[in-house]
Design an enzyme around this catalytic site. Structure first.
Site, PDB file in Angstrom:
ATOM      1  CE  LYS A 149       2.024  11.694  -2.847  1.00 57.93           C
ATOM      2  NZ  LYS A 149       0.778  10.944  -2.809  1.00 57.93           N
ATOM      3  CG  ASN A 150       1.901   8.879   0.411  1.00 63.35           C
ATOM      4  OD1 ASN A 150       1.304   9.691  -0.284  1.00 63.35           O
ATOM      5  ND2 ASN A 150       2.525   7.826  -0.093  1.00 63.35           N
TER       6      ASN A 150
ATOM      7  NE  ARG B  90      -6.742   5.091  -6.067  1.00 56.76           N
ATOM      8  CZ  ARG B  90      -7.727   4.223  -6.219  1.00 56.76           C
ATOM      9  NH1 ARG B  90      -8.440   4.232  -7.295  1.00 56.76           N
ATOM     10  NH2 ARG B  90      -7.975   3.325  -5.284  1.00 56.76           N
TER      11      ARG B  90
ATOM     12  CG  ASP C  30      -4.643   4.788 -10.832  1.00 57.42           C
ATOM     13  OD1 ASP C  30      -4.213   3.641 -11.020  1.00 57.42           O
ATOM     14  OD2 ASP C  30      -4.664   5.314  -9.719  1.00 57.42           O
TER      15      ASP C  30
ATOM     16  CG  ASP D 233       4.700   5.341  -3.980  1.00 54.17           C
ATOM     17  OD1 ASP D 233       4.160   4.578  -4.800  1.00 54.17           O
ATOM     18  OD2 ASP D 233       4.041   6.050  -3.189  1.00 54.17           O
TER      19      ASP D 233
HETATM   20  C1  UD1 Z   1      -0.805   4.452  -0.611  1.00 57.17           C
HETATM   21  C2  UD1 Z   1       0.021   5.611  -1.091  1.00 57.17           C
HETATM   22  C3  UD1 Z   1       0.721   5.281  -2.400  1.00 57.17           C
HETATM   23  C4  UD1 Z   1       1.525   4.006  -2.269  1.00 57.17           C
HETATM   24  C5  UD1 Z   1       0.657   2.881  -1.699  1.00 57.17           C
HETATM   25  C6  UD1 Z   1       1.444   1.613  -1.401  1.00 57.17           C
HETATM   26  C7  UD1 Z   1      -1.140   7.554  -0.264  1.00 57.17           C
HETATM   27  C8  UD1 Z   1      -1.921   8.765  -0.588  1.00 57.17           C
HETATM   28  N1  UD1 Z   1      -0.834   6.768  -1.293  1.00 57.17           N
HETATM   29  O1  UD1 Z   1      -1.822   4.226  -1.608  1.00 57.17           O
HETATM   30  O2  UD1 Z   1       1.578   6.366  -2.736  1.00 57.17           O
HETATM   31  O3  UD1 Z   1       1.996   3.604  -3.532  1.00 57.17           O
HETATM   32  O4  UD1 Z   1       0.040   3.310  -0.474  1.00 57.17           O
HETATM   33  O5  UD1 Z   1       2.465   1.875  -0.487  1.00 57.17           O
HETATM   34  O6  UD1 Z   1      -0.772   7.311   0.864  1.00 57.17           O
HETATM   35  N2  UD1 Z   1      -5.993  -2.895  -2.937  1.00 57.17           N
HETATM   36  C9  UD1 Z   1      -7.029  -3.743  -3.206  1.00 57.17           C
HETATM   37  N3  UD1 Z   1      -8.202  -3.583  -2.513  1.00 57.17           N
HETATM   38  C10 UD1 Z   1      -8.357  -2.602  -1.578  1.00 57.17           C
HETATM   39  C11 UD1 Z   1      -7.277  -1.739  -1.317  1.00 57.17           C
HETATM   40  C12 UD1 Z   1      -6.103  -1.911  -2.013  1.00 57.17           C
HETATM   41  O7  UD1 Z   1      -6.925  -4.654  -4.021  1.00 57.17           O
HETATM   42  O8  UD1 Z   1      -9.425  -2.510  -0.991  1.00 57.17           O
HETATM   43  C13 UD1 Z   1      -4.725  -3.057  -3.686  1.00 57.17           C
HETATM   44  C14 UD1 Z   1      -4.455  -1.843  -4.571  1.00 57.17           C
HETATM   45  O9  UD1 Z   1      -5.149  -1.954  -5.790  1.00 57.17           O
HETATM   46  C15 UD1 Z   1      -2.966  -1.896  -4.749  1.00 57.17           C
HETATM   47  C16 UD1 Z   1      -2.501  -2.480  -3.397  1.00 57.17           C
HETATM   48  O10 UD1 Z   1      -3.639  -3.068  -2.798  1.00 57.17           O
HETATM   49  O11 UD1 Z   1      -2.632  -2.794  -5.771  1.00 57.17           O
HETATM   50  C17 UD1 Z   1      -1.901  -1.463  -2.475  1.00 57.17           C
HETATM   51  O12 UD1 Z   1      -2.814  -0.438  -2.249  1.00 57.17           O
HETATM   52  P1  UD1 Z   1      -2.815   0.440  -0.925  1.00 57.17           P
HETATM   53  O13 UD1 Z   1      -1.758  -0.044   0.028  1.00 57.17           O
HETATM   54  O14 UD1 Z   1      -4.197   0.510  -0.440  1.00 57.17           O
HETATM   55  O15 UD1 Z   1      -2.359   1.854  -1.482  1.00 57.17           O
HETATM   56  P2  UD1 Z   1      -3.048   3.272  -1.294  1.00 57.17           P
HETATM   57  O16 UD1 Z   1      -3.476   3.453   0.105  1.00 57.17           O
HETATM   58  O17 UD1 Z   1      -4.032   3.468  -2.394  1.00 57.17           O
END
Ligand code: UD1
Length: 415
Positions: free
Chosen positions: A22-23, A92, A116, A305
């Site tokens: 999925k990711n 998202r 969320d 996850d």
């Molecule tokens: C992706 C995955 C999700 C997984 C996550 C961490 C997809 C569709 N989703 O989500 O399933 O749980 O990686 O492995 O691939 N953050 C900030 N600022 C930012 C960006 C992120 O503070 O600009 C924080 C987020 O709030 C979160 C953490 O960093 O607490 C990790 O987020 P991130 O690695 O970006 O996850 P996603 O890409 O949203």
């Protein structure tokens, strides 16, 4: 609303083959916006999130057709560069069209995602990095209006935290930016390496994806390509934990065990026997697990996850486990549901304390989100009596044929 009904007690046994991740596939679909033409993706999982990303692409002007495990996409010359709130709210990952559309069209309008169940989930790192590449942002009426009046230029960005989404957004922007980009402290997830290999097949020049420094030489144009999606390690790991929780044995095929290095190591520490091949692994569960100490971290650390499923497994450990959640500010809604089944779990700040109990007893619980619903199903598989996991559509977002697969392994389960 659908529910999953499971009656516990059957040890799971057999083989499963991992579907595509999925990711990864969601990002590949966004990457297609970088160049017009006809694309074909293979090994695409039959999950709801692929349909939602299909809606996002449709809205932008592309046409997606899915048949079995193949998705074909036609991307036109002219795009409508926006993602409305109803789609961003549903998923998202829609935010990733920012980088791709800025690179291809020079502008994008994306509704700003709110918080969320996992906390506020900001996107500051995405925006900072894109700004350093020459993008400008304005927030008007809840919509982020992005433009790159002078095009994007390659630059060096060092991320504060190896965010998966920020790394991907910057990568998607950098492949068509002018000159060389370096993304430092990049996320190292296997799905990111798979995205880079798809981009390279499209004609991009990306080096180092899968390590913490990604180098990109911008090119002036890209073309369509075909690609086979990498295996879903989270699906593979979920089935492994499901089998382990029932004291069963399972072989998962089509997934490199190195994608789950930390998770399998922790399962061994809990008393599972694990065997590893090139693209398969097998797990035999213990009668009751040993307690564990786990901290979730970006890859190659223990995946956030996999946290709820692992906690579910540890509910019946002989002793007390501690799981520290370092990636999300909040990921604890499933805990109350597990406690309703007789688990003894207590969250204190980022720490989840799991005192092992002799057994769980089935009841009606709420699925909450993809991994929570999986974790509660795992709990149901080892619980006494019947468990009903409500809001089962969360499962459909991330698992292809979840109920059927568990049934084929011997679970007493239906929808
Ligand atoms: C992706 C995955 C999700 C997984 C996550 C961490 C997809 C569709 N989703 O989500 O399933 O749980 O990686 O492995 O691939 N953050 C900030 N600022 C930012 C960006 C992120 O503070 O600009 C924080 C987020 O709030 C979160 C953490 O960093 O607490 C990790 O987020 P991130 O690695 O970006 O996850 P996603 O890409 O949203």
């Amino acid at each position: 609303m659908d529910s999953i009904r499971v009656t516990g007690g059957n040890p799971l046994s057999g083989r499963v083959k991992a579907h595509g991740a999925k990711n990864a596939v969601l990002k590949h679909m966004v990457a297609m916006l970088l160049a017009p033409g006809h694309y074909r993706l293979d090994n695409v999982p039959g999950i709801l999130d692929v349909d939602i990303m299909g809606e996002v692409l449709d809205h932008v002007g592309a046409r997606c057709a899915r048949q079995g495990t193949v998705v074909e996409v036609d991307v036109p010359e002219l795009l409508n560069p926006e993602a409305p709130l109803e789609l961003v709210r549903k998923m998202r990952a829609s935010i990733l069209i920012l980088g791709a559309l800025l690179a291809r069209v020079g502008s994008a309008r994306v509704a700003l995602p709110g918080g969320d169940d996992f906390g506020s989930r900001p996107i500051g790192m995405h925006l900072d990095g894109l700004e350093q590449m020459g993008a400008k942002f304005e927030l008007r009426h809840g919509v982020l209006e992005a433009s790159a009046p002078n095009g994007l230029r390659g630059t060096e960005v060092f991320l504060e935290f190896p965010s998966v989404g920020a790394t991907e957004n910057l990568l998607l922007a950098a492949v068509l930016a002018k000159g060389r980009s370096v993304i430092g402290n990049a996320a190292r997830e296997p799905e990111l390496a798979d995205l880079a290999s798809f981009l390279n097949a499209m004609g991009a020049k990306v080096d180092g994806a899968g390590t913490s420094t990604i180098e990109v030489m911008g090119v002036t144009s890209l073309g369509p390509a075909d690609h086979t999606v990498v295996a879903d390690r989270l699906e593979a790991g979920t089935y492994a934990l499901a089998a382990a929780a029932t004291g069963g044995d399972i072989t998962v095929e089509g997934c490199d065990p190195n994608f789950l290095r930390m998770e399998l190591r922790k399962m061994e520490a809990a008393g599972c026997s694990v065997e590893r091949g090139e693209d398969w692994f097998s797990v035999v569960g213990p009668e009751r697990p040993e307690p564990l100490d786990i901290a979730t971290l970006p890859f190659p650390g223990f995946h956030t996850d996999m946290h709820p499923q692992m906690v579910s497994f540890l509910t019946r450990a002989i002793g007390t486990s501690i799981v520290t959640e370092n990636v999300y500010a909040a990921r604890f809604r499933y805990i109350g549901e597990l406690n309703r089944m007789g688990a003894d779990i207590h969250a204190d700040g980022q720490h989840v304390v799991v005192r092992g109990v002799d057994g769980l007893s089935g009841c009606e619980v709420d699925g909450c989100d993809i991994r929570a619903a999986a974790a509660l199903t795992i709990a149901g598989l080892s619980a006494d009596g019947q468990t009903i996991v409500r809001e089962a559509e969360h499962i459909d977002r991330g698992y292809d044929n979840f109920v059927e697969t568990l049934h084929s392994l011997g679970a007493d389960i239906d929808r």
